[in-house]
Write an enzyme that holds these catalytic residues in place. Structure first.
Site, mmCIF file in Angstrom:
data_model
loop_
_atom_site.group_PDB
_atom_site.id
_atom_site.type_symbol
_atom_site.label_atom_id
_atom_site.label_comp_id
_atom_site.label_asym_id
_atom_site.label_seq_id
_atom_site.Cartn_x
_atom_site.Cartn_y
_atom_site.Cartn_z
ATOM 1 N N CYS A 380 0.986 -1.177 -0.092
ATOM 2 C CA CYS A 380 -0.057 -0.113 0.211
ATOM 3 C C CYS A 380 0.810 1.099 0.054
ATOM 4 C CB CYS A 380 -0.845 -0.144 1.172
ATOM 5 S SG CYS A 380 -2.485 0.797 1.032
ATOM 6 N N HIS A 514 -3.633 -5.077 0.897
ATOM 7 C CA HIS A 514 -3.125 -5.458 1.915
ATOM 8 C C HIS A 514 -3.099 -7.246 1.730
ATOM 9 C CE1 HIS A 514 -2.182 -1.891 4.219
ATOM 10 N NE2 HIS A 514 -3.390 -1.470 3.515
ATOM 11 N N GLU A 516 -1.691 -9.247 3.702
ATOM 12 C CA GLU A 516 -1.092 -9.880 5.211
ATOM 13 C C GLU A 516 -2.589 -10.278 5.670
ATOM 14 O OE1 GLU A 516 -0.739 -6.585 4.222
ATOM 15 O OE2 GLU A 516 -1.103 -5.107 5.915
#
Ligand code: GLN
Length: 542
Positions: A380, A514, A516
């Site tokens: 990001c 994102h 993750e």
């Protein structure tokens, strides 16, 4: 009918209530049940989206674009059940709903009160849209006795009464401190915490006691007598070497069986923990290690990058290596000398972030990684900084910048003003509200043929979760591509850059989303697996 398990905490915060809830969810799944986990947060903010990471830690974003508490990240990582807008509520949201109703005259002139109106609203949230799962686990934020938590505790007390027998179970997490001077474990804080809970009318069915040593039979007996909880429902929870060992450890201490018994389950189904055993075995038998620098503003705070640190460790699980994280405060990276902090690492990761402070250090990290052939992963903000770096140093645009930091004549990154959502076109401008107005949640991206990213994912279209207000400006795409920074992932309408990579580099990828948030210990995200793989290759070469 769904059965409800309420998890409260006492004595102190940070005892791991979220993890305990998540581990219980995983255990119930391992016995063949379906679960759903919810978090009820007593603070007044509408959501954690606008809260400072120092105070609240990471904001976890769901597929449907809700900005939620980081505990939902634990829930997803442990159960793999995607959370939705229906899984996290705050006092702020409850009051907002009530005040909206009151203004619309929905209460027909009645006096609006905490009981029944606030508690009814909380109960409605708990009981709504649970998808018919076997167990709905509701964690109440904060600790028992907090003024702001009272309406939530009252609401779950009422549910214990409203719902049929055996449909609710109350789990209370407490601390058993060891007092070195006395050489003893103390049960008093637990007794007081339970007393507090009972004064509001809740008798816990299970006590999960966080401690640093085994609970002696006499202490267990004492707790059982004073708290009116059967001895076999006083569960010992000692710190484990990896959080992923928590489900097995809690099972071995009888936690889920005690919960099921309290819910009237006579024959407890067999448990299958093979998935967890595999993960833990890998973690305990790593073959080597890599060091990854995470360059951010809140690095000293574990909670601010919770999902990120977990996802990196998942990348280690899939590659059989321990991932050591070197936390670097981006504000300390200013010049050549300070950049030497990066010269021993095997990978550099610049995570999501907001605001100008520390941004120059992140830009310098991207430059360092690019010039020294160190694997670079920009997430990001980390992607945006990498593009600014390329514009400045490969295209010679000295003033290249982001409009997030103020006016600039070279807006390489600019405000996102329009994008397509499945519900229609979304529009924003400089005056939009701060809360809940970013481009949030799952959006698709198309991956270019022949790109590294497409090889990593093994497919041409992906769906990932987003949380951003700015975007890379397409006007500079052609120039940037000429100097080697390729736009290899775009939104399906071709208007929004989602992924960049430098192909003439061992591993240099920036993503606007994102990844993750979607990584799981038993199913590591391909980007993290690939990044750690590149870090291993780097480690072998230096
Ligand atoms: N601040 C940047 C934006 O709003 C990046 C956000 C992020 O990293 N999550 O676009």
């Amino acid at each position: 009918m769904t059965q409800y398990i309420f998890i409260t905490g006492g004595v102190a915060s940070s005892l791991g209530k979220g993890l305990t809830s998540a581990a219980l969810g995983a255990l119930l799944q391992a016995r063949g049940y379906t679960v759903r986990l919810r978090k009820l947060d007593p603070y007044l903010n509408v959501d954690p989206g606008t809260m400072n990471p120092f105070q609240h830690g990471e904001v976890f974003v769901t597929d449907d674009g809700t900005e939620t508490d980081l505990d939902l990240g634990h829930y997803e990582r442990f159960t793999d059940v995607p959370s939705t807008v229906d899984d996290n509520i705050t006092t702020g949201q409850i009051y907002k709903r009530i005040i909206d109703k009151e203004r619309k005259g929905k209460y027909l002139g009645g006096t609006v009160q905490i009981i029944p109106h606030v508690t009814d609203e909380i109960k409605e949230f708990i009981l709504s849209d649970n998808g018919g799962v076997d167990f709905c686990l509701c964690e109440i934020g904060g600790t028992v006795g907090d003024i702001e938590g009272l309406p939530f505790i009252e609401a779950i007390r009422q549910l214990g009464n409203d719902l049929p027998t055996n449909k609710t179970s109350f789990v209370h997490l407490t601390l058993l401190p060891y007092i070195a001077a006395a050489g003893e474990v103390k049960t008093k804080p637990t007794q007081h915490s339970v007393k507090e809970l009972r004064s509001i009318g809740i008798q816990p069915d299970i006590l999960v006691c966080r401690c640093d040593r085994n609970i002696s039979p006499s202490d267990r007996k004492k707790i059982s007598i004073f708290c009116s909880v059967p001895e076999e429902s006083v569960i010992q929870a000692i710190d484990v070497d990896t959080i992923y060992a928590a489900p097995k450890d809690l099972k071995d201490n009888g936690f889920d069986a005690a919960v099921l018994r309290s819910l009237g389950v006579k024959k407890i189904p067999k448990v299958n923990l093979s998935k967890w055993n595999k993960v833990v075995k890998r973690i305990r038998n790593y073959d080597g290690k890599v060091e990854i620098a995470v360059v951010g503003k809140y690095v000293e705070l574990n909670d601010a990058y919770k999902s990120l640190f977990e996802a990196l460790s998942h990348g280690g699980i899939s590659n059989n290596v321990k991932v050591e994280i070197k936390r670097i405060d981006s504000e300390t990276l200013k010049d050549k000398k300070s950049l030497t902090k990066l010269n021993s690492v095997n990978g550099i990761l610049v995570p999501g972030g907001f605001g100008q402070r520390g941004s120059e250090g992140k830009i310098l990290s991207a430059k360092y990684a690019r010039e020294n052939n160190i694997p670079y992963f920009g997430i990001c903000f980390g992607m945006q900084m990498a593009v600014i770096e390329a514009a400045r140093n490969l295209l010679g645009m000295k003033n290249a910048n982001s409009t997030e930091f103020g006016k600039t004549d070279k807006p390489i990154v600019g405000l996102l003003t329009e994008w397509i959502k499945d519900t229609g076109i979304e529009r924003r401008n400089e005056n939009s509200d701060y809360g809940g107005t970013m481009r949030l949640g799952s959006y698709p991206a198309e991956l270019k043929k022949g790109s590294r990213i497409r090889r990593i994912y093994g497919k041409s279209e992906i769906v990932e979760r987003h949380r951003h207000r700015y975007e890379v400006n397409l006007s500079y795409k052609d120039d940037l591509e000429k100097v080697g920074l390729k736009f290899v992932g775009m939104s399906p309408d071709g208007l929004l850059p989602e992924i960049i990579e430098i192909q003439d580099h061992p591993w240099f990828i920036g993503v606007q989303f994102h990844p993750e948030l979607k990584s799981r210990p038993f199913n590591p995200h391909p980007l993290f697996s690939s990044f750690i793989d590149a870090a291993i290759i780097h480690a072998r070469m230096i």
